[in-house]
Design a protein around this motif. Structure first.
Motif, PDB file in Angstrom:
ATOM      1  N   ASN A  86       5.348  -9.040  18.551  1.00 35.47           N
ATOM      2  CA  ASN A  86       5.343  -9.860  17.338  1.00 35.47           C
ATOM      3  C   ASN A  86       3.942 -10.254  16.871  1.00 35.47           C
ATOM      4  OD1 ASN A  86       8.113  -9.774  17.171  1.00 35.47           O
ATOM      5  ND2 ASN A  86       8.418 -11.737  18.206  1.00 35.47           N
ATOM      6  N   GLN A  87       2.895  -9.650  17.418  1.00 36.84           N
ATOM      7  CA  GLN A  87       1.547 -10.027  17.015  1.00 36.84           C
ATOM      8  C   GLN A  87       0.828  -8.912  16.260  1.00 36.84           C
ATOM      9  OE1 GLN A  87       0.312 -13.092  17.171  1.00 36.84           O
ATOM     10  NE2 GLN A  87       2.264 -13.738  18.018  1.00 36.84           N
ATOM     11  N   THR A  88       1.584  -7.998  15.680  1.00 40.17           N
ATOM     12  CA  THR A  88       1.023  -6.926  14.865  1.00 40.17           C
ATOM     13  C   THR A  88       0.613  -7.462  13.493  1.00 40.17           C
ATOM     14  OG1 THR A  88       2.354  -5.252  15.967  1.00 40.17           O
ATOM     15  CG2 THR A  88       1.533  -4.702  13.789  1.00 40.17           C
ATOM     16  N   SER A  89      -0.512  -6.991  12.975  1.00 36.73           N
ATOM     17  CA  SER A  89      -0.950  -7.370  11.629  1.00 36.73           C
ATOM     18  C   SER A  89      -0.278  -6.461  10.592  1.00 36.73           C
ATOM     19  CB  SER A  89      -2.468  -7.264  11.511  1.00 36.73           C
ATOM     20  OG  SER A  89      -3.103  -8.163  12.409  1.00 36.73           O
ATOM     21  N   TRP A  90      -0.219  -6.944   9.336  1.00 36.65           N
ATOM     22  CA  TRP A  90       0.382  -6.194   8.243  1.00 36.65           C
ATOM     23  C   TRP A  90      -0.541  -6.257   7.034  1.00 36.65           C
ATOM     24  CZ3 TRP A  90       5.575  -4.181   8.245  1.00 36.65           C
ATOM     25  CH2 TRP A  90       6.270  -4.410   9.442  1.00 36.65           C
ATOM     26  N   VAL A  91      -0.594  -5.165   6.269  1.00 35.68           N
ATOM     27  CA  VAL A  91      -1.422  -5.122   5.074  1.00 35.68           C
ATOM     28  C   VAL A  91      -0.574  -4.746   3.862  1.00 35.68           C
ATOM     29  CG1 VAL A  91      -2.113  -2.727   5.572  1.00 35.68           C
ATOM     30  CG2 VAL A  91      -3.491  -4.106   4.007  1.00 35.68           C
ATOM     31  N   GLY A  92      -0.782  -5.484   2.763  1.00 41.96           N
ATOM     32  CA  GLY A  92      -0.090  -5.188   1.508  1.00 41.96           C
ATOM     33  C   GLY A  92      -0.906  -4.177   0.720  1.00 41.96           C
ATOM     34  N   VAL A  93      -0.471  -2.925   0.730  1.00 45.19           N
ATOM     35  CA  VAL A  93      -1.302  -1.854   0.179  1.00 45.19           C
ATOM     36  C   VAL A  93      -1.134  -1.672  -1.329  1.00 45.19           C
ATOM     37  CG1 VAL A  93      -1.324  -0.642   2.379  1.00 45.19           C
ATOM     38  CG2 VAL A  93       0.420  -0.057   0.682  1.00 45.19           C
ATOM     39  N   GLN A  94      -0.257  -2.469  -1.955  1.00 47.37           N
ATOM     40  CA  GLN A  94      -0.038  -2.319  -3.392  1.00 47.37           C
ATOM     41  C   GLN A  94      -1.304  -2.613  -4.203  1.00 47.37           C
ATOM     42  OE1 GLN A  94       1.422  -4.667  -1.549  1.00 47.37           O
ATOM     43  NE2 GLN A  94       0.792  -6.639  -2.384  1.00 47.37           N
ATOM     44  N   ALA A  95      -2.240  -3.378  -3.621  1.00 46.57           N
ATOM     45  CA  ALA A  95      -3.451  -3.740  -4.353  1.00 46.57           C
ATOM     46  C   ALA A  95      -4.669  -2.935  -3.910  1.00 46.57           C
ATOM     47  CB  ALA A  95      -3.735  -5.237  -4.169  1.00 46.57           C
ATOM     48  N   ILE A  96      -4.486  -1.974  -2.997  1.00 55.24           N
ATOM     49  CA  ILE A  96      -5.619  -1.202  -2.486  1.00 55.24           C
ATOM     50  C   ILE A  96      -6.010  -0.101  -3.471  1.00 55.24           C
ATOM     51  CG2 ILE A  96      -6.337   0.453  -0.710  1.00 55.24           C
ATOM     52  CD1 ILE A  96      -4.911  -1.186   1.340  1.00 55.24           C
ATOM     53  N   GLU A  97      -7.290  -0.042  -3.773  1.00 55.43           N
ATOM     54  CA  GLU A  97      -7.804   0.964  -4.700  1.00 55.43           C
ATOM     55  C   GLU A  97      -8.488   2.108  -3.951  1.00 55.43           C
ATOM     56  OE1 GLU A  97     -11.113   0.081  -7.672  1.00 55.43           O
ATOM     57  OE2 GLU A  97      -9.302  -0.070  -8.913  1.00 55.43           O
TER      58      GLU A  97
ATOM     59  N   VAL B 255     -11.342  -1.424   2.947  1.00 54.25           N
ATOM     60  CA  VAL B 255     -10.511  -1.155   1.779  1.00 54.25           C
ATOM     61  C   VAL B 255     -10.996  -2.000   0.615  1.00 54.25           C
ATOM     62  CG1 VAL B 255      -8.505  -0.584   3.202  1.00 54.25           C
ATOM     63  CG2 VAL B 255      -8.764  -2.900   2.343  1.00 54.25           C
ATOM     64  N   GLN B 256     -11.061  -1.386  -0.540  1.00 50.80           N
ATOM     65  CA  GLN B 256     -11.438  -2.099  -1.761  1.00 50.80           C
ATOM     66  C   GLN B 256     -10.181  -2.368  -2.560  1.00 50.80           C
ATOM     67  OE1 GLN B 256     -14.799  -0.623  -3.986  1.00 50.80           O
ATOM     68  NE2 GLN B 256     -13.931  -1.357  -5.931  1.00 50.80           N
ATOM     69  N   LEU B 257     -10.011  -3.624  -2.962  1.00 46.85           N
ATOM     70  CA  LEU B 257      -8.835  -4.015  -3.726  1.00 46.85           C
ATOM     71  C   LEU B 257      -9.095  -3.897  -5.223  1.00 46.85           C
ATOM     72  CD1 LEU B 257      -7.785  -7.201  -1.714  1.00 46.85           C
ATOM     73  CD2 LEU B 257      -7.172  -4.808  -1.307  1.00 46.85           C
ATOM     74  N   GLU B 258      -8.038  -3.923  -5.988  1.00 47.32           N
ATOM     75  CA  GLU B 258      -8.142  -3.780  -7.448  1.00 47.32           C
ATOM     76  C   GLU B 258      -8.976  -4.887  -8.077  1.00 47.32           C
ATOM     77  OE1 GLU B 258      -3.792  -1.649  -8.199  1.00 47.32           O
ATOM     78  OE2 GLU B 258      -4.024  -3.812  -8.424  1.00 47.32           O
ATOM     79  N   ASN B 259      -9.010  -6.069  -7.435  1.00 48.31           N
ATOM     80  CA  ASN B 259      -9.781  -7.193  -7.986  1.00 48.31           C
ATOM     81  C   ASN B 259     -11.244  -7.164  -7.554  1.00 48.31           C
ATOM     82  OD1 ASN B 259      -9.678  -7.937  -5.310  1.00 48.31           O
ATOM     83  ND2 ASN B 259      -8.477  -9.795  -5.633  1.00 48.31           N
ATOM     84  N   GLY B 260     -11.658  -6.088  -6.848  1.00 47.97           N
ATOM     85  CA  GLY B 260     -13.049  -5.966  -6.415  1.00 47.97           C
ATOM     86  C   GLY B 260     -13.312  -6.484  -5.022  1.00 47.97           C
ATOM     87  N   MET B 261     -12.372  -7.222  -4.457  1.00 48.35           N
ATOM     88  CA  MET B 261     -12.534  -7.759  -3.111  1.00 48.35           C
ATOM     89  C   MET B 261     -12.447  -6.629  -2.078  1.00 48.35           C
ATOM     90  SD  MET B 261     -10.104 -10.598  -1.285  1.00 48.35           S
ATOM     91  CE  MET B 261     -10.328 -11.050   0.433  1.00 48.35           C
ATOM     92  N   GLU B 262     -13.139  -6.795  -0.945  1.00 49.09           N
ATOM     93  CA  GLU B 262     -13.084  -5.819   0.141  1.00 49.09           C
ATOM     94  C   GLU B 262     -12.566  -6.472   1.413  1.00 49.09           C
ATOM     95  OE1 GLU B 262     -16.522  -2.497  -0.862  1.00 49.09           O
ATOM     96  OE2 GLU B 262     -16.901  -4.011   0.671  1.00 49.09           O
TER      97      GLU B 262
END
Length: 224
Positions: free
Chosen positions: A94-105, A117-124
């Motif tokens: 239960n200690q696995t991390s998760w990433v929401g890839v819908q915003a990954i550019e 990973v670079q997000l659509e809003n410019g954040m990394e």
């Protein structure tokens, strides 16, 4: 300063979820595009279960998506704009991390076991994963989303024939898609009742039920 959200008070827009970062037991860091960062004592799996509960699907539906498309695990959560994938997999339950890839550019390798990973809003964001694996899982999530859109368009076709996107249904078979999902559900029910049957047998039963055939099958009989 990351705000702290106690157990029982986590209310976020799950569709905007970007990252669930396992920090240590009873301490998880969450990032969303709408609410920013916060910490919570909830385990990553508990948070993901809450995200699933906020959708119109269940874990069985998500497992079925993987099975129908012959994809690899772990099972992603794909619903609406949300595409949530497993990353950073330690040995602790239960200690696995998760990433929401819908915003990954864009996905780039930092090292063999780290990605930027670079997000659509410019954040990394930088976290532990392999670039090739993450790109593969993003592609699989997109394939699931496209199939779900085809299923939705196929249903719309029967109620609003002039308003759905014809191009999305090129070779999509709505009847076969619904049958596949029913086979997976009935198969899971039989397995939980300790009476497993092959998908072929279950498919045969469902088709006969749909056709109004009331014959009783005995799959121990050699004719089947």
């Amino acid at each position: 300063m990351i705000r702290y959200v106690p157990r029982g008070e986590v209310e976020i827009d799950w569709q905007s979820l970007l990252f669930i970062k396992n920090n240590r037991p009873d301490d998880t860091i969450v990032l969303t595009s709408r609410d920013g960062f916060f910490r919570t004592p909830l385990a990553p799996k508990e948070l993901v279960d809450m995200a699933v509960a906020s959708t119109d699907k269940t874990w069985h539906d998500y497992h079925t998506n993987v099975a129908i498309l012959n994809l690899s695990g772990p099972t992603p959560v794909v619903s609406g704009n949300l595409q949530l994938l497993v990353t950073e997999q330690p040995k602790r339950k239960n200690q696995t991390s998760w990433v929401g890839v819908q915003a990954i550019e864009r996905v780039n390798a930092v090292s063999e076991k780290k990605v930027r990973v670079q997000l659509e809003n410019g954040m990394e964001m930088i976290f532990r994963d392999r670039a090739a694996r993450l790109r593969k899982k993003i592609d699989e999530a997109q394939r699931i989303k496209y199939r779900l859109m085809c299923e939705h368009a196929d249903l719309q076709r029967h109620f609003a024939p002039n308003e759905f996107a014809v191009s999305m249904l090129t070779d999509f078979d709505g009847h076969e898609s619904r049958l596949q999902r029913r086979v997976r559900l009935v198969s899971a029910c039989f397995t939980m009742c300790n009476h497993p049957l092959s998908p072929e047998h279950i498919r045969k039963v469902i088709l006969n039920v749909q056709q109004g055939n009331r014959d009783v099958f005995d799959f121990d009989d050699e004719q089947y």
